[in-house]
Design a protein around this motif. Structure first.
Motif, short mmCIF file in Angstrom:
data_model
loop_
_atom_site.label_atom_id
_atom_site.label_comp_id
_atom_site.label_asym_id
_atom_site.label_seq_id
_atom_site.Cartn_x
_atom_site.Cartn_y
_atom_site.Cartn_z
N GLY A 169 0.81 -1.20 0.00
CA GLY A 169 0.00 0.00 0.00
C GLY A 169 0.85 1.25 0.00
N ASN A 170 0.26 2.36 0.44
CA ASN A 170 0.98 3.64 0.45
C ASN A 170 2.03 3.68 1.56
OD1 ASN A 170 1.50 6.57 0.06
ND2 ASN A 170 0.53 6.67 2.07
N GLN A 171 3.20 4.20 1.23
CA GLN A 171 4.25 4.38 2.24
C GLN A 171 4.78 5.81 2.28
OE1 GLN A 171 7.38 1.92 -0.53
NE2 GLN A 171 8.08 2.32 1.53
N TRP A 172 4.05 6.77 1.70
CA TRP A 172 4.55 8.12 1.51
C TRP A 172 3.75 9.15 2.29
CZ3 TRP A 172 9.05 8.06 -1.09
CH2 TRP A 172 9.29 6.95 -1.91
N LEU A 173 4.45 10.08 2.90
CA LEU A 173 3.86 11.19 3.65
C LEU A 173 4.54 12.48 3.21
CD1 LEU A 173 2.19 12.46 5.95
CD2 LEU A 173 3.98 11.72 7.55
#
Length: 301
Positions: free
Chosen positions: A48-52
């Motif tokens: 899934g998403n791992q970016w902030l």
């Protein structure tokens, strides 16, 4: 949690998955909460998403996020920034994600050991930050010939010859953009970037070897020219960003019972930045090496 009215630098959002998270900085505790939510989601969903993406970061917070304290946010992460905007890559907490890079560089070290290469000729640096003007980036792993490492220690921007960037398979588009970042900002002094995309749900790993075409290469690169480059060294001269053409030089795909695209060849002269001696040769990672590197994700063959 997501604020799309932010206008971040294009270099920080290019290739990000659609579900990346955006926030404006208010306090560190809130960033920790968001990073922990991403980490928990990665652990539960095996991807899934791992970016902030974080806007309005004060200079003191950029220094803190970029510092040596690996637990600043709680979960393990890598940090990149431009101006007052930062991009945080949360590292999935699974054992396979954590160990795949160490298995890769150990495989390379074994090849060097068999050649009789003294370990004083090179070094690995993990979260070392590289800071062109008003921006900076951490890699997952970097490889230096010793003379470049000395320039880094003296406060100048010594660039590695090899960079490794890894992430979940959903991040591959972004990781390719990060490969280009290394080439662009080092003016081609980074010779090779290995991008690793990991899918724990499918038990699959993709390795991509990126490098630059020579400055006299046709624009755009033709398939015939790419094929001709397969046996050539990456350019050893510096190239300004506007003349660069990064291209996928090799791709290896691994899943249970299948390894496609080996061997991966890492030229000795490219890594160590000098011609090979009589007993020295290119680093060649074959099926056996790749299976060992990926076994904590793929399983035993």
């Amino acid at each position: 949690m997501r604020q799309r009215d932010i206008t971040p630098p294009p270099s920080l959002i290019s290739g990000l998955p659609d579900d990346y998270i955006t926030t404006s900085f208010s306090k560190l505790e809130y960033l920790c909460e968001l990073a922990e939510e991403i980490s928990e989601s990665l652990n539960e969903n095996r991807g899934g998403n791992q970016w902030l993406l974080v806007s309005s970061l004060p200079a003191r917070m950029i220094r803190k996020l970029d510092g040596e304290e690996r637990d600043t946010l709680g979960p393990s992460y890598r940090f990149q920034w431009e101006g007052s905007t930062g991009l945080i890559k949360v590292i999935p907490p699974s054992y396979g994600h954590g160990v795949i890079i160490s298995r890769l560089f150990r495989a390379i070290l074994r090849k060097f050991y068999r050649m009789g290469i003294d370990d004083t000729e090179y070094d690995w640096r993990g979260r070392t930050t590289f800071t062109p003007t008003k921006k900076g980036k951490q890699a997952d792993e970097t490889f230096f010939p010793q003379h470049r490492l000395q320039s880094l220690q003296y406060g100048r921007c010594g660039w590695p010859t090899l960079v490794i960037e890894r992430g979940v398979s959903e991040s591959l588009r972004r990781l390719r953009e990060e490969a280009k970042w290394w080439f662009t900002h080092s003016k081609g002094q980074v010779r090779i970037v290995i991008v690793i995309g990991i899918s724990e749900t499918e038990k699959a790993v993709t390795f991509e070897k990126w490098q630059l075409a020579p400055p006299d290469a046709p624009l755009p690169l033709t398939r015939e020219y790419r094929n001709a480059l397969a046996s050539s060294l990456p350019p050893s001269l510096q190239q300004p960003a506007e003349t660069q053409q990064a291209y996928l030089a090799q791709k290896i795909y691994v899943r249970p019972g299948t390894v496609v695209g080996t061997p991966m060849v890492l030229p000795f002269a490219t890594l160590i930045d000098r011609p090979p001696g009589p007993s020295e040769n290119d680093v060649i990672l074959d099926d056996k090496d790749v299976k060992l590197i990926t076994r904590d994700i793929i399983g035993n063959y």
